[in-house]
Scaffold this active site. Structure first.
Site, PDB file in Angstrom:
ATOM      1  NE  ARG A  30      -3.901  -2.207   2.019  1.00  0.00           N
ATOM      2  CZ  ARG A  30      -4.845  -2.734   1.181  1.00  0.00           C
ATOM      3  NH1 ARG A  30      -5.101  -1.720   0.362  1.00  0.00           N
ATOM      4  NH2 ARG A  30      -5.162  -3.792   1.463  1.00  0.00           N
ATOM      5  CG  ASP A  31       1.543   5.577  -2.401  1.00  0.00           C
ATOM      6  OD1 ASP A  31       2.060   5.484  -3.743  1.00  0.00           O
ATOM      7  OD2 ASP A  31       1.658   6.416  -1.534  1.00  0.00           O
ATOM      8  CB  ILE A  32       3.675   5.664   2.457  1.00  0.00           C
ATOM      9  CG1 ILE A  32       3.925   5.808   4.130  1.00  0.00           C
ATOM     10  CG2 ILE A  32       4.015   6.787   1.881  1.00  0.00           C
ATOM     11  CD1 ILE A  32       5.426   5.619   4.469  1.00  0.00           C
ATOM     12  CG  ASN A  88       3.366   8.887 -12.303  1.00  0.00           C
ATOM     13  OD1 ASN A  88       2.475   9.064 -13.075  1.00  0.00           O
ATOM     14  ND2 ASN A  88       3.326   8.818 -10.922  1.00  0.00           N
ATOM     15  CD  GLU A  96       7.658  10.783  -3.892  1.00  0.00           C
ATOM     16  OE1 GLU A  96       8.130  10.220  -3.099  1.00  0.00           O
ATOM     17  OE2 GLU A  96       6.586  10.922  -4.416  1.00  0.00           O
ATOM     18  CB  VAL A  97      10.085   5.945  -6.033  1.00  0.00           C
ATOM     19  CG1 VAL A  97      11.050   4.609  -5.488  1.00  0.00           C
ATOM     20  CG2 VAL A  97       9.738   6.779  -4.520  1.00  0.00           C
ATOM     21  CG  HIS A 101       6.208   2.631  -8.648  1.00  0.00           C
ATOM     22  ND1 HIS A 101       7.666   3.391  -8.924  1.00  0.00           N
ATOM     23  CD2 HIS A 101       5.432   3.772  -8.557  1.00  0.00           C
ATOM     24  CE1 HIS A 101       7.405   4.859  -8.906  1.00  0.00           C
ATOM     25  NE2 HIS A 101       6.180   5.036  -8.781  1.00  0.00           N
ATOM     26  CG  HIS A 103       0.887   4.758  -8.853  1.00  0.00           C
ATOM     27  ND1 HIS A 103       0.786   5.497  -7.566  1.00  0.00           N
ATOM     28  CD2 HIS A 103       2.034   5.184  -9.510  1.00  0.00           C
ATOM     29  CE1 HIS A 103       2.164   6.269  -7.735  1.00  0.00           C
ATOM     30  NE2 HIS A 103       2.741   5.794  -8.764  1.00  0.00           N
TER      31      HIS A 103
HETATM   32  P1  5GP Z   1       5.684   8.209  -8.439  1.00  0.00           P
HETATM   33  O1  5GP Z   1       5.625   9.481  -8.163  1.00  0.00           O
HETATM   34  O2  5GP Z   1       7.231   7.673  -8.282  1.00  0.00           O
HETATM   35  O3  5GP Z   1       4.930   7.361  -9.462  1.00  0.00           O
HETATM   36  O4  5GP Z   1       5.153   7.444  -6.911  1.00  0.00           O
HETATM   37  C1  5GP Z   1       5.774   7.216  -5.895  1.00  0.00           C
HETATM   38  C2  5GP Z   1       5.015   6.758  -4.758  1.00  0.00           C
HETATM   39  O5  5GP Z   1       5.536   5.926  -3.808  1.00  0.00           O
HETATM   40  C3  5GP Z   1       4.010   7.723  -4.322  1.00  0.00           C
HETATM   41  O6  5GP Z   1       2.753   7.765  -4.343  1.00  0.00           O
HETATM   42  C4  5GP Z   1       4.393   7.922  -2.535  1.00  0.00           C
HETATM   43  O7  5GP Z   1       3.356   8.148  -1.996  1.00  0.00           O
HETATM   44  C5  5GP Z   1       4.924   6.473  -2.578  1.00  0.00           C
HETATM   45  N1  5GP Z   1       5.946   6.163  -1.552  1.00  0.00           N
HETATM   46  C6  5GP Z   1       7.091   6.976  -1.191  1.00  0.00           C
HETATM   47  N2  5GP Z   1       7.833   6.606  -0.458  1.00  0.00           N
HETATM   48  C7  5GP Z   1       7.270   5.301   0.094  1.00  0.00           C
HETATM   49  C8  5GP Z   1       7.569   4.469   1.203  1.00  0.00           C
HETATM   50  O8  5GP Z   1       8.396   4.445   1.677  1.00  0.00           O
HETATM   51  N3  5GP Z   1       6.337   3.476   1.508  1.00  0.00           N
HETATM   52  C9  5GP Z   1       5.493   3.400   0.666  1.00  0.00           C
HETATM   53  N4  5GP Z   1       4.422   2.379   0.926  1.00  0.00           N
HETATM   54  N5  5GP Z   1       4.973   4.115  -0.267  1.00  0.00           N
HETATM   55  C10 5GP Z   1       6.121   5.183  -0.645  1.00  0.00           C
END
Ligand code: 5GP
Length: 116
Positions: A30-32, A88, A96-97, A101, A103
């Site tokens: 689950r997303d944090i 993304n 961001e990461v 991944h 969603h």
């Molecule tokens: P992006 O913007 O890279 O597509 O999405 C990254 C997602 O990772 C974001 O929705 C953010 O809330 C989630 N996220 C970032 N750090 C963590 C974490 O440490 N644990 C979890 N479960 N989700 C994270």
């Protein structure tokens, strides 16, 4: 060289997460900071940085990510109402990461994909 990200640490079990599914190719948790009642991230166990870095050899894991998304949507009870899957990619995609991944978002009407 691949950068060690928070998601690689979650896959390895070094950082806690609410893991909802795991197999030989993917892990889902689950997303944090959830943006919808269901917000699950499905990641390859292998650290592929972005969608732009995939090659033909990644087809099995990419297929698995989508199949697991559909299965989890059914398990979460959001398949009937519908849901969104989203990847993304890099800067303009708002990534961001830098560990690929997908969603899985649902549980409420999500509106149109992008604002004008
Ligand atoms: P992006 O913007 O890279 O597509 O999405 C990254 C997602 O990772 C974001 O929705 C953010 O809330 C989630 N996220 C970032 N750090 C963590 C974490 O440490 N644990 C979890 N479960 N989700 C994270």
């Amino acid at each position: 060289m691949t950068i060690d990200t928070i998601f690689a640490r979650i896959v390895r079990g070094d950082v806690p997460a609410d893991i909802v599914y795991r197999d030989d190719l993917v892990t889902a948790f689950r997303d944090i900071r959830p943006l919808a009642p269901t917000h699950i991230l499905i990641v390859p166990n292998e650290a592929i940085p972005t969608l732009a870095d995939v090659s033909a050899g990644h087809e099995p894991v990419l297929g698995r990510m989508l199949r697991v998304a559909a299965d989890l949507a059914a398990r979460e009870g959001i398949a009937q109402g519908g849901y969104r899957v989203m990847i993304n990619c890099r800067d303009h995609g708002g990534q961001e990461v830098y560990h690929l991944h997908l969603h899985l978002l649902g549980g409420r009407p999500l509106g149109r994909m992008l604002g004008r």
